[in-house]
Design a protein around this motif. Structure first.
Motif, mmCIF file in Angstrom:
data_model
loop_
_atom_site.group_PDB
_atom_site.id
_atom_site.type_symbol
_atom_site.label_atom_id
_atom_site.label_comp_id
_atom_site.label_asym_id
_atom_site.label_seq_id
_atom_site.Cartn_x
_atom_site.Cartn_y
_atom_site.Cartn_z
ATOM 1 N N THR A 280 0.809 -1.215 0.000
ATOM 2 C CA THR A 280 0.000 0.000 0.000
ATOM 3 C C THR A 280 0.844 1.267 0.000
ATOM 4 O O THR A 280 0.562 2.214 -0.735
ATOM 5 C CB THR A 280 -0.926 0.005 1.224
ATOM 6 O OG1 THR A 280 -1.688 -1.207 1.247
ATOM 7 C CG2 THR A 280 -1.873 1.195 1.182
ATOM 8 N N LEU A 281 1.881 1.294 0.818
ATOM 9 C CA LEU A 281 2.682 2.515 0.989
ATOM 10 C C LEU A 281 3.964 2.523 0.168
ATOM 11 O O LEU A 281 4.430 3.590 -0.231
ATOM 12 C CB LEU A 281 3.047 2.688 2.465
ATOM 13 C CG LEU A 281 1.885 2.794 3.456
ATOM 14 C CD1 LEU A 281 2.435 2.933 4.873
ATOM 15 C CD2 LEU A 281 0.973 3.955 3.114
ATOM 16 N N TYR A 282 4.557 1.341 -0.044
ATOM 17 C CA TYR A 282 5.910 1.286 -0.615
ATOM 18 C C TYR A 282 6.010 0.316 -1.794
ATOM 19 O O TYR A 282 7.076 -0.226 -2.069
ATOM 20 C CB TYR A 282 6.906 0.866 0.472
ATOM 21 C CG TYR A 282 6.763 1.642 1.765
ATOM 22 C CD1 TYR A 282 6.990 3.015 1.807
ATOM 23 C CD2 TYR A 282 6.386 1.009 2.945
ATOM 24 C CE1 TYR A 282 6.840 3.733 2.992
ATOM 25 C CE2 TYR A 282 6.250 1.715 4.132
ATOM 26 C CZ TYR A 282 6.470 3.072 4.146
ATOM 27 O OH TYR A 282 6.330 3.775 5.323
ATOM 28 N N GLY A 283 4.899 0.116 -2.507
ATOM 29 C CA GLY A 283 4.876 -0.890 -3.555
ATOM 30 C C GLY A 283 5.841 -0.642 -4.687
ATOM 31 O O GLY A 283 6.220 -1.584 -5.394
ATOM 32 N N ASP A 284 6.261 0.602 -4.894
ATOM 33 C CA ASP A 284 7.192 0.914 -5.980
ATOM 34 C C ASP A 284 8.601 1.187 -5.472
ATOM 35 O O ASP A 284 9.449 1.678 -6.226
ATOM 36 C CB ASP A 284 6.701 2.119 -6.779
ATOM 37 C CG ASP A 284 6.640 3.396 -5.955
ATOM 38 O OD1 ASP A 284 6.498 3.299 -4.717
ATOM 39 O OD2 ASP A 284 6.732 4.490 -6.545
ATOM 40 N N CYS A 285 8.858 0.879 -4.192
ATOM 41 C CA CYS A 285 10.164 1.155 -3.587
ATOM 42 C C CYS A 285 11.025 -0.105 -3.566
ATOM 43 O O CYS A 285 10.513 -1.205 -3.370
ATOM 44 C CB CYS A 285 9.996 1.674 -2.157
ATOM 45 S SG CYS A 285 9.019 3.177 -2.027
ATOM 46 N N PRO A 286 12.331 0.027 -3.750
ATOM 47 C CA PRO A 286 13.205 -1.143 -3.795
ATOM 48 C C PRO A 286 13.559 -1.659 -2.395
ATOM 49 O O PRO A 286 13.534 -0.916 -1.419
ATOM 50 C CB PRO A 286 14.464 -0.611 -4.500
ATOM 51 C CG PRO A 286 14.496 0.840 -4.112
ATOM 52 C CD PRO A 286 13.061 1.281 -4.047
ATOM 53 N N GLU A 287 13.860 -2.925 -2.322
ATOM 54 C CA GLU A 287 14.474 -3.472 -1.116
ATOM 55 C C GLU A 287 15.938 -3.039 -1.110
ATOM 56 O O GLU A 287 16.529 -2.835 -2.161
ATOM 57 C CB GLU A 287 14.395 -5.005 -1.121
ATOM 58 C CG GLU A 287 13.006 -5.541 -0.851
ATOM 59 C CD GLU A 287 12.601 -5.420 0.611
ATOM 60 O OE1 GLU A 287 13.406 -4.906 1.410
ATOM 61 O OE2 GLU A 287 11.488 -5.827 0.942
#
Length: 232
Positions: A126-133
């Motif tokens: 929801t909040l970080y779906g497009d953020c990398p690990e």
């Protein structure tokens, strides 16, 4: 010294803006990131107002998500930036405008005493779906419980009616509907649209830094043209 105040949203902490703050500091900008979660919209707004009042010049004040409700109520900002945030008018609250998306509401867990938290696995998408690990793991690990009722708070002052403002629509947002963001953005002087999710300060901090530096440069140029050396 030019200054920026960064205002986080519900469940977040100042540390979520760490990369943005560090890059601005390195470039010579004073940065203040107040801690919210004071229990209500008025007390959160007072905390940000206190930070603004310590600065020598009117700062650029950025509010993310619920942070938009907060910055709507402050005075003394030089420019407001609403990042996927709530721009409230008279009598409105974040909840009354639509508030959290169904996906975000599904991620909310009730806690003892009426507070809520976010289910970690659901918060990722929801909040970080497009953020990398590993940035996602870091960001989720910082999330904290939130007192109830903040989203129903109604500002007593509406700063965007008197202060230059920029709205950033996060077009891939799963926490606040982008259509709602575009409707609120119409209240601002300037609108940008980024193809990001809800939290570009985690996944694409360079976008935020570049925008703030653009606005800082424009404010400096305007003050120079007006012959203004200080406003406090």
């Amino acid at each position: 010294m030019a200054a920026v105040v960064l205002v986080h949203g519900l469940y977040h902490r100042p540390e979520h803006f760490a990369v943005v703050a560090e890059r601005l500091w390195t470039a010579g900008t004073e940065v203040v990131v107040p801690e919210l979660h004071r229990g209500s919209l008025p007390t959160d707004t007072a905390a940000v107002q206190a930070a603004i009042d310590t600065l020598q010049e009117p700062p650029i004040v950025l509010g993310h998500s619920y942070g938009g409700s907060v910055i709507t109520g402050v005075r003394g900002a030089g420019h407001l930036v609403y990042l996927a945030a709530f721009v409230l008018d008279v009598g409105e609250s974040a909840a009354s405008l639509g508030g959290a998306s169904p996906q975000l509401r599904d991620a909310i867990n009730p806690e003892l005493g009426g507070s809520t938290s976010l289910h970690p696995d659901r918060a990722v998408d929801t909040l970080y779906g497009d953020c990398p690990e590993p940035l996602v793991t870091w960001a989720v690990g910082l999330l904290r419980a939130q007192a109830s009722g903040c989203g129903r708070g109604v500002p007593e002052h509406h700063s965007w009616k008197h202060t230059p403002s920029t709205y950033v629509v996060c077009a891939q947002d799963r926490a606040i509907d982008p259509g709602l963001q575009r409707r609120m953005a119409a209240r601002c002087n300037d609108v940008r649209e980024w193809q990001t999710g809800h939290s570009p300060f985690v996944g694409q901090p360079d976008l935020i830094v570049a925008l703030l530096q653009e606005l800082l440069a424009a404010n400096t140029s305007r003050r120079r043209d007006e012959g203004v050396t200080t406003t406090r």
